[in-house]
Motif scaffolding. Structure first.
Motif, PDB file in Angstrom:
ATOM      1  N   HIS A   1     -49.188 126.842 -84.140  1.00  0.00           N
ATOM      2  CA  HIS A   1     -48.235 126.410 -83.399  1.00  0.00           C
ATOM      3  C   HIS A   1     -48.373 127.117 -81.902  1.00  0.00           C
ATOM      4  CE1 HIS A   1     -46.903 123.958 -86.292  1.00  0.00           C
ATOM      5  NE2 HIS A   1     -46.474 124.661 -87.249  1.00  0.00           N
ATOM      6  N   SER A   2     -48.936 128.434 -82.058  1.00  0.00           N
ATOM      7  CA  SER A   2     -49.045 129.338 -81.004  1.00  0.00           C
ATOM      8  C   SER A   2     -50.275 129.048 -80.026  1.00  0.00           C
ATOM      9  CB  SER A   2     -49.055 130.688 -81.384  1.00  0.00           C
ATOM     10  OG  SER A   2     -49.447 131.581 -80.317  1.00  0.00           O
ATOM     11  N   PRO A   3     -50.322 128.866 -78.844  1.00  0.00           N
ATOM     12  CA  PRO A   3     -51.315 128.539 -78.169  1.00  0.00           C
ATOM     13  C   PRO A   3     -52.230 129.993 -77.939  1.00  0.00           C
ATOM     14  CG  PRO A   3     -49.254 127.653 -76.846  1.00  0.00           C
ATOM     15  CD  PRO A   3     -48.944 128.442 -77.898  1.00  0.00           C
ATOM     16  N   LEU A   4     -51.490 130.943 -78.037  1.00  0.00           N
ATOM     17  CA  LEU A   4     -52.272 132.315 -78.109  1.00  0.00           C
ATOM     18  C   LEU A   4     -53.386 132.160 -79.208  1.00  0.00           C
ATOM     19  CD1 LEU A   4     -53.192 135.176 -76.855  1.00  0.00           C
ATOM     20  CD2 LEU A   4     -51.295 135.919 -77.953  1.00  0.00           C
ATOM     21  N   ARG A   5     -52.738 132.070 -80.574  1.00  0.00           N
ATOM     22  CA  ARG A   5     -53.619 132.315 -81.859  1.00  0.00           C
ATOM     23  C   ARG A   5     -54.522 131.155 -81.712  1.00  0.00           C
ATOM     24  NH1 ARG A   5     -48.419 133.614 -83.938  1.00  0.00           N
ATOM     25  NH2 ARG A   5     -47.954 131.459 -84.640  1.00  0.00           N
ATOM     26  N   ARG A   6     -54.117 130.009 -81.228  1.00  0.00           N
ATOM     27  CA  ARG A   6     -55.122 128.800 -81.397  1.00  0.00           C
ATOM     28  C   ARG A   6     -56.332 129.221 -80.319  1.00  0.00           C
ATOM     29  NH1 ARG A   6     -50.629 125.427 -80.452  1.00  0.00           N
ATOM     30  NH2 ARG A   6     -51.241 124.990 -78.408  1.00  0.00           N
ATOM     31  N   TYR A   7     -56.091 129.837 -79.101  1.00  0.00           N
ATOM     32  CA  TYR A   7     -57.246 130.343 -78.174  1.00  0.00           C
ATOM     33  C   TYR A   7     -57.983 131.590 -78.949  1.00  0.00           C
ATOM     34  CZ  TYR A   7     -59.725 131.387 -74.230  1.00  0.00           C
ATOM     35  OH  TYR A   7     -60.618 131.524 -73.182  1.00  0.00           O
ATOM     36  N   SER A   8     -57.303 132.595 -79.389  1.00  0.00           N
ATOM     37  CA  SER A   8     -57.970 133.672 -79.555  1.00  0.00           C
ATOM     38  C   SER A   8     -58.264 133.981 -81.073  1.00  0.00           C
ATOM     39  CB  SER A   8     -56.949 135.135 -79.300  1.00  0.00           C
ATOM     40  OG  SER A   8     -55.890 134.885 -79.916  1.00  0.00           O
ATOM     41  N   GLY A   9     -57.970 133.071 -81.934  1.00  0.00           N
ATOM     42  CA  GLY A   9     -58.173 133.406 -83.425  1.00  0.00           C
ATOM     43  C   GLY A   9     -59.388 133.445 -83.743  1.00  0.00           C
ATOM     44  N   ASN A  10     -60.465 132.820 -83.134  1.00  0.00           N
ATOM     45  CA  ASN A  10     -61.587 132.723 -83.456  1.00  0.00           C
ATOM     46  C   ASN A  10     -62.457 133.869 -82.978  1.00  0.00           C
ATOM     47  OD1 ASN A  10     -64.003 131.320 -84.741  1.00  0.00           O
ATOM     48  ND2 ASN A  10     -64.883 130.825 -82.830  1.00  0.00           N
ATOM     49  N   CYS A  11     -61.813 134.828 -82.105  1.00  0.00           N
ATOM     50  CA  CYS A  11     -62.411 135.905 -81.518  1.00  0.00           C
ATOM     51  C   CYS A  11     -62.926 136.899 -82.794  1.00  0.00           C
ATOM     52  CB  CYS A  11     -61.621 136.835 -80.792  1.00  0.00           C
ATOM     53  SG  CYS A  11     -61.264 136.176 -79.067  1.00  0.00           S
ATOM     54  N   PHE A  12     -62.101 136.907 -83.914  1.00  0.00           N
ATOM     55  CA  PHE A  12     -62.429 138.119 -85.015  1.00  0.00           C
ATOM     56  C   PHE A  12     -63.084 137.099 -86.036  1.00  0.00           C
ATOM     57  CE2 PHE A  12     -58.914 139.854 -82.743  1.00  0.00           C
ATOM     58  CZ  PHE A  12     -59.598 141.047 -82.346  1.00  0.00           C
ATOM     59  N   LYS A  13     -64.454 137.131 -86.247  1.00  0.00           N
ATOM     60  CA  LYS A  13     -65.180 136.356 -87.340  1.00  0.00           C
ATOM     61  C   LYS A  13     -65.534 136.925 -88.569  1.00  0.00           C
ATOM     62  CE  LYS A  13     -67.121 133.578 -83.421  1.00  0.00           C
ATOM     63  NZ  LYS A  13     -68.163 133.293 -82.483  1.00  0.00           N
ATOM     64  N   SER A  14     -65.315 138.419 -88.462  1.00  0.00           N
ATOM     65  CA  SER A  14     -65.705 139.289 -89.474  1.00  0.00           C
ATOM     66  C   SER A  14     -64.855 140.608 -89.470  1.00  0.00           C
ATOM     67  CB  SER A  14     -67.354 139.535 -89.655  1.00  0.00           C
ATOM     68  OG  SER A  14     -67.590 140.363 -88.672  1.00  0.00           O
ATOM     69  N   GLU A  15     -64.992 141.319 -90.505  1.00  0.00           N
ATOM     70  CA  GLU A  15     -64.423 142.713 -90.511  1.00  0.00           C
ATOM     71  C   GLU A  15     -65.000 143.502 -89.682  1.00  0.00           C
ATOM     72  OE1 GLU A  15     -64.330 144.479 -94.583  1.00  0.00           O
ATOM     73  OE2 GLU A  15     -62.994 142.715 -95.432  1.00  0.00           O
ATOM     74  N   LYS A  16     -66.050 143.453 -89.330  1.00  0.00           N
ATOM     75  CA  LYS A  16     -67.033 144.145 -88.384  1.00  0.00           C
ATOM     76  C   LYS A  16     -66.244 143.968 -86.998  1.00  0.00           C
ATOM     77  CE  LYS A  16     -70.640 142.759 -86.327  1.00  0.00           C
ATOM     78  NZ  LYS A  16     -71.959 142.319 -85.705  1.00  0.00           N
ATOM     79  N   ASP A  17     -65.976 142.797 -86.931  1.00  0.00           N
ATOM     80  CA  ASP A  17     -65.307 142.572 -85.311  1.00  0.00           C
ATOM     81  C   ASP A  17     -64.124 143.273 -85.334  1.00  0.00           C
ATOM     82  OD1 ASP A  17     -67.604 140.883 -84.681  1.00  0.00           O
ATOM     83  OD2 ASP A  17     -66.435 138.955 -85.312  1.00  0.00           O
ATOM     84  N   ALA A  18     -63.044 143.413 -86.317  1.00  0.00           N
ATOM     85  CA  ALA A  18     -61.935 143.982 -86.419  1.00  0.00           C
ATOM     86  C   ALA A  18     -62.050 145.389 -86.259  1.00  0.00           C
ATOM     87  CB  ALA A  18     -60.986 143.580 -87.325  1.00  0.00           C
ATOM     88  N   ILE A  19     -63.011 145.986 -87.073  1.00  0.00           N
ATOM     89  CA  ILE A  19     -63.254 147.489 -87.074  1.00  0.00           C
ATOM     90  C   ILE A  19     -63.849 147.899 -85.512  1.00  0.00           C
ATOM     91  CG2 ILE A  19     -64.568 149.246 -87.784  1.00  0.00           C
ATOM     92  CD1 ILE A  19     -64.603 147.635 -90.674  1.00  0.00           C
ATOM     93  N   LEU A  20     -64.645 147.290 -85.133  1.00  0.00           N
ATOM     94  CA  LEU A  20     -65.324 147.809 -83.771  1.00  0.00           C
ATOM     95  C   LEU A  20     -64.357 147.428 -82.618  1.00  0.00           C
ATOM     96  CD1 LEU A  20     -69.029 146.385 -83.990  1.00  0.00           C
ATOM     97  CD2 LEU A  20     -68.165 148.674 -84.329  1.00  0.00           C
ATOM     98  N   PHE A  21     -63.253 146.589 -82.985  1.00  0.00           N
ATOM     99  CA  PHE A  21     -62.110 146.455 -81.872  1.00  0.00           C
ATOM    100  C   PHE A  21     -61.409 147.639 -81.923  1.00  0.00           C
ATOM    101  CE2 PHE A  21     -58.155 144.929 -80.755  1.00  0.00           C
ATOM    102  CZ  PHE A  21     -58.230 144.550 -79.573  1.00  0.00           C
ATOM    103  N   ILE A  22     -61.182 147.986 -83.323  1.00  0.00           N
ATOM    104  CA  ILE A  22     -59.855 149.119 -83.458  1.00  0.00           C
ATOM    105  C   ILE A  22     -60.378 150.693 -83.234  1.00  0.00           C
ATOM    106  CG2 ILE A  22     -58.254 150.017 -85.129  1.00  0.00           C
ATOM    107  CD1 ILE A  22     -57.940 147.175 -86.112  1.00  0.00           C
TER     108      ILE A  22
END
Length: 314
Positions: free
Chosen positions: A177-198
């Motif tokens: 229901h959130s436009p932000l989540r709809r748009y940005s949700g696919n940015c993080f496709k794996s744990e690696k993406d989240a780790i390299l972000f943080i």
């Protein structure tokens, strides 16, 4: 909640009944790319057996830890009413409603901001999903809504046989229901993406603290750049993936498909990209579309459910 009829599934090995295959697909039991009807039936029968074993063991022992850190208890299975909330969403968006997968409220949370997760079948354990215990009596927690979160996890459950990382989170977040989540949700496709972000963010924090307390001569700008490199990369990749997806959806609409999202939900990433690439070439697009309808069992069911029925109505 119960798994589809075992005898019906077993009968597919002798007679691949299109009506049964379509009904199983509508229940979120998708066929994997290249999977034969015998392989599909065997996989479902094995999953049904794993589910029964889990429930039998849980009834006997009252409490289990199927995965490290995850404890489930007898009597804490997610009821059909909550699954039906999510079913309305997934049915409208992607043409399926999952009610067979074991879902639980865990005995304790897995994090302060944790909402839920799905876990694919592994060895003798079935596919299952969990949502935080507070959702048993509440529809909302923090930024999470019970219906949206449950639907999100059931999208992962249904699409797991496709084995597609590129668009997996896109489909799960597209019903948000959130436009932000709809748009940005696919940015993080794996744990690696989240780790390299943080990690670069934490490194920048450490450097800034160090500059104030011990090392004032250390330049901070390289670490600011490092902290922004991966987020920018993820955003660019997400923009490109969304562009390809919506071109593919437009291509299917141009061919008269009324539920392109449901068809693409059952596609691999390569198939979605191919539809997108052919969006401006009507003849090649039509040829590719007709070719896909006969390429394997998965596409035969897609054709039966979302394409042929429309053609028959016309």
């Amino acid at each position: 909640m119960s798994f589809p009829d075992r005898e019906e599934i077993a009968s597919l090995k002798e007679t691949p009944n299109p009506a049964i295959l379509a009904d199983l697909d509508a229940q979120g039991l998708l066929i994997a790319p290249g999977e034969s009807v015998q392989e599909y039936a065997d996989r479902l029968l094995e999953e049904e057996e794993r589910i029964e074993q889990l429930r039998t063991k849980l009834a006997e022992e009252k409490e289990l830890e199927p995965y490290t850190g995850l404890t489930i208890r007898s009597g804490m299975e997610i009821p059909d009413e909550i699954l039906e909330e999510a079913a309305e969403t997934t049915r409208a968006a992607y043409g399926f409603a999952v009610k067979w997968v074991p879902g639980f409220f865990p005995t304790h949370g897995l994090g302060i901001l944790w909402g839920g997760c799905s876990i694919s079948s592994y060895e003798d354990l079935p596919t299952l999903f969990i949502i935080r215990k507070s959702f048993k009596n509440k529809r909302k927690f923090f930024i999470y809504g019970r219906e949206e979160l449950t639907a999100h996890e059931l999208c992962h459950v249904a699409r797991s046989p496709i084995q597609d990382r590129e668009y997996e989170e896109h489909f799960a977040y597209a019903i948000s229901h959130s436009p932000l989540r709809r748009y940005s949700g696919n940015c993080f496709k794996s744990e690696k993406d989240a780790i390299l972000f943080i990690l670069p963010v934490f490194l920048l924090l450490v450097i800034q603290i160090g500059r104030v307390t011990c090392w004032p001569m250390i330049p901070a700008w390289p670490f600011w750049i490092l902290a922004f490199v991966w987020p920018v990369f993820l955003i660019v990749c997400n923009i490109r993936a969304r562009k390809r997806y919506f071109r593919a959806e437009k291509a299917l609409r141009s061919l008269g498909v009324e539920m392109p999202r449901a068809v693409l939900f059952r596609c691999t990433g390569a198939e979605i990209d191919n539809f997108a690439a052919l969006a401006d070439d009507a003849e090649k697009l039509k040829d590719y579309f007709l070719e896909k309808q006969t390429c394997d069992l998965r596409w035969q069911v897609v054709t039966e459910r979302f394409i042929r029925k429309k053609e028959e109505e016309q």
